[in-house]
Design an enzyme around this catalytic site. Structure first.
Site, PDB file in Angstrom:
ATOM      1  N   ARG A   1      -0.600  -9.547  13.242  1.00 46.78           N
ATOM      2  CA  ARG A   1      -1.159  -8.441  12.436  1.00 46.78           C
ATOM      3  C   ARG A   1      -2.045  -9.000  11.333  1.00 46.78           C
ATOM      4  O   ARG A   1      -3.081  -8.423  10.990  1.00 46.78           O
ATOM      5  CB  ARG A   1      -0.032  -7.592  11.853  1.00 46.78           C
TER       6      ARG A   1
ATOM      7  N   LYS B   1       0.820  -1.213   0.000  1.00 50.38           N
ATOM      8  CA  LYS B   1       0.000   0.000   0.000  1.00 50.38           C
ATOM      9  C   LYS B   1       0.855   1.264   0.000  1.00 50.38           C
ATOM     10  O   LYS B   1       0.611   2.179  -0.786  1.00 50.38           O
ATOM     11  CB  LYS B   1      -0.934   0.030   1.221  1.00 50.38           C
TER      12      LYS B   1
ATOM     13  N   ARG C   1      11.355  -6.306   4.633  1.00 49.62           N
ATOM     14  CA  ARG C   1      11.220  -4.875   4.909  1.00 49.62           C
ATOM     15  C   ARG C   1      11.806  -4.548   6.283  1.00 49.62           C
ATOM     16  O   ARG C   1      12.484  -3.536   6.453  1.00 49.62           O
ATOM     17  CB  ARG C   1       9.733  -4.491   4.856  1.00 49.62           C
TER      18      ARG C   1
ATOM     19  N   ARG D   1      12.020  -1.359  11.319  1.00 48.41           N
ATOM     20  CA  ARG D   1      10.720  -1.286  12.004  1.00 48.41           C
ATOM     21  C   ARG D   1      10.569  -2.472  12.940  1.00 48.41           C
ATOM     22  O   ARG D   1      10.586  -3.616  12.495  1.00 48.41           O
ATOM     23  CB  ARG D   1       9.603  -1.334  10.950  1.00 48.41           C
TER      24      ARG D   1
HETATM   25  P1  AMP Z   1       0.825   0.168   9.196  1.00 48.13           P
HETATM   26  O1  AMP Z   1       2.064   0.949   8.900  1.00 48.13           O
HETATM   27  O2  AMP Z   1      -0.382   0.699   8.474  1.00 48.13           O
HETATM   28  O3  AMP Z   1       0.990  -1.311   9.010  1.00 48.13           O
HETATM   29  O4  AMP Z   1       0.517   0.388  10.747  1.00 48.13           O
HETATM   30  C1  AMP Z   1       1.427  -0.009  11.750  1.00 48.13           C
HETATM   31  C2  AMP Z   1       0.686  -0.186  13.087  1.00 48.13           C
HETATM   32  O5  AMP Z   1       0.087   1.049  13.479  1.00 48.13           O
HETATM   33  C3  AMP Z   1      -0.474  -1.183  13.047  1.00 48.13           C
HETATM   34  O6  AMP Z   1      -0.039  -2.519  13.243  1.00 48.13           O
HETATM   35  C4  AMP Z   1      -1.343  -0.682  14.189  1.00 48.13           C
HETATM   36  O7  AMP Z   1      -0.802  -1.061  15.444  1.00 48.13           O
HETATM   37  C5  AMP Z   1      -1.198   0.830  14.068  1.00 48.13           C
HETATM   38  N1  AMP Z   1      -2.237   1.395  13.160  1.00 48.13           N
HETATM   39  C6  AMP Z   1      -2.030   1.992  11.947  1.00 48.13           C
HETATM   40  N2  AMP Z   1      -3.201   2.388  11.398  1.00 48.13           N
HETATM   41  C7  AMP Z   1      -4.171   2.023  12.292  1.00 48.13           C
HETATM   42  C8  AMP Z   1      -5.589   2.131  12.296  1.00 48.13           C
HETATM   43  N3  AMP Z   1      -6.261   2.679  11.257  1.00 48.13           N
HETATM   44  N4  AMP Z   1      -6.257   1.656  13.383  1.00 48.13           N
HETATM   45  C9  AMP Z   1      -5.611   1.113  14.424  1.00 48.13           C
HETATM   46  N5  AMP Z   1      -4.274   0.952  14.478  1.00 48.13           N
HETATM   47  C10 AMP Z   1      -3.554   1.403  13.429  1.00 48.13           C
END
Ligand code: AMP
Length: 196
Positions: free
Chosen positions: A148, A16, A130, A136
Site C-alpha cells: 500500500r 487521516k 491498528r 482490518r
Molecule cells: P483506506 O481506508 O483509505 O486506506 O482504503 C482501504 C483500501 O480501499 C485501499 O487500500 C484501496 O484498496 C481501497 N481504496 C480506498 N480509497 C480508494 C481510492 N480512492 N481509489 C482506489 N482504491 C481505494
C-alpha cells in the site's frame, strides 16, 4: 459563499480518519472516505464490496472507474453541505481530474490539499497496531502494508504535485500527539478558509 472543500492527504496510517473526525465537527464539513465506503459495501457483501475486496486484500487500488462513480454519487447526494473533507480520495491523477471536473460543474473547486507527513517505518508500526485492534484484514500483513505504501508513492503522491501547481498543496507534520497535529491542521485550514 464558496464551499470549503478539503482533501486530507497522506499515506495509509497517517491519521487521516482520526483527524477527519475532529475536523468535520470544527468546520461543519461532510466527510467522504472511499475506504470506509468500500468497507461498508464489503460488510454487506454487495457486488461492489466483493469487487473492491479483491483489490483491497492485496493492497492495490480499486479501479478508477468504479471508485469515481461511487464518489460522484456520494457528492451529488449531498450538495447542500458547507463543504467536503475527502479522505482517501483522490488517489490517482485521474481521480483528481474527475473530482475537479465534478466540482467545477457546480462552480466549486478544491480549496486545499493538506498532507500529513509520516515516514514509512512509523506507518508500518501504526498500521500493525491498528490491525490488531480493528481486525482490518489489510492492516495485519506487513507485506500488504508495504505494498500500500509503494502504491501510495507511485500512484497517489503525484496528486499532491497536481494540486501544488495551483498553489493548493500544504504539508503538516503527522507525528506528535493527536491534539498537536489537529492544531497544526487547523492553522493551515484557517489560512486557506480566510482567503476564500
Ligand atoms: P483506506 O481506508 O483509505 O486506506 O482504503 C482501504 C483500501 O480501499 C485501499 O487500500 C484501496 O484498496 C481501497 N481504496 C480506498 N480509497 C480508494 C481510492 N480512492 N481509489 C482506489 N482504491 C481505494
Amino acid at each position: 459563499m464558496a464551499m470549503l472543500n478539503l482533501i486530507l492527504f497522506g499515506p495509509p496510517g497517517s491519521g487521516k480518519g482520526t483527524q477527519a473526525e475532529s475536523l468535520i465537527t470544527k468546520y461543519g464539513l461532510f466527510h467522504i472516505s472511499t475506504g470506509d465506503m468500500f468497507r461498508y459495501e464489503l460488510s454487506n457483501n454487495t457486488e461492489l464490496g466483493v469487487l473492491a475486496k479483491s483489490y483491497m486484500s492485496k493492497g492495490e487500488l480499486v479501479p478508477d472507474e468504479v471508485t469515481i462513480s461511487m464518489l460522484r454519487k456520494r457528492v451529488e447526494d449531498n450538495l447542500d453541505v458547507r463543504g467536503f473533507i475527502f479522505d482517501g480520495f483522490p488517489r490517482t491523477a485521474a481521480q483528481a481530474k474527475a473530482l475537479d471536473d465534478l466540482l467545477a460543474e457546480r462552480g466549486e473547486s478544491i480549496s486545499a490539499l493538506v498532507e500529513l507527513v509520516v515516514d514509512e517505518e512509523e506507518i508500518v508500526q501504526r498500521i500493525l497496531k491498528r490491525g490488531a485492534a480493528s481486525g482490518r484484514a489489510d492492516d495485519k500483513d506487513p507485506n500488504i502494508i508495504r505494498n500500500r505504501f509503494t502504491v501510495y508513492k507511485s500512484e497517489t503522491a503525484p496528486v499532491a504535485d497536481y494540486y501544488a501547481q495551483f498553489g493548493k498543496s500544504h504539508k503538516v507534520q503527522g507525528v506528535g500527539s493527536i491534539e498537536e497535529i489537529f492544531d497544526n491542521l487547523c492553522a493551515t485550514i484557517d489560512s486557506v478558509a480566510g482567503a476564500l
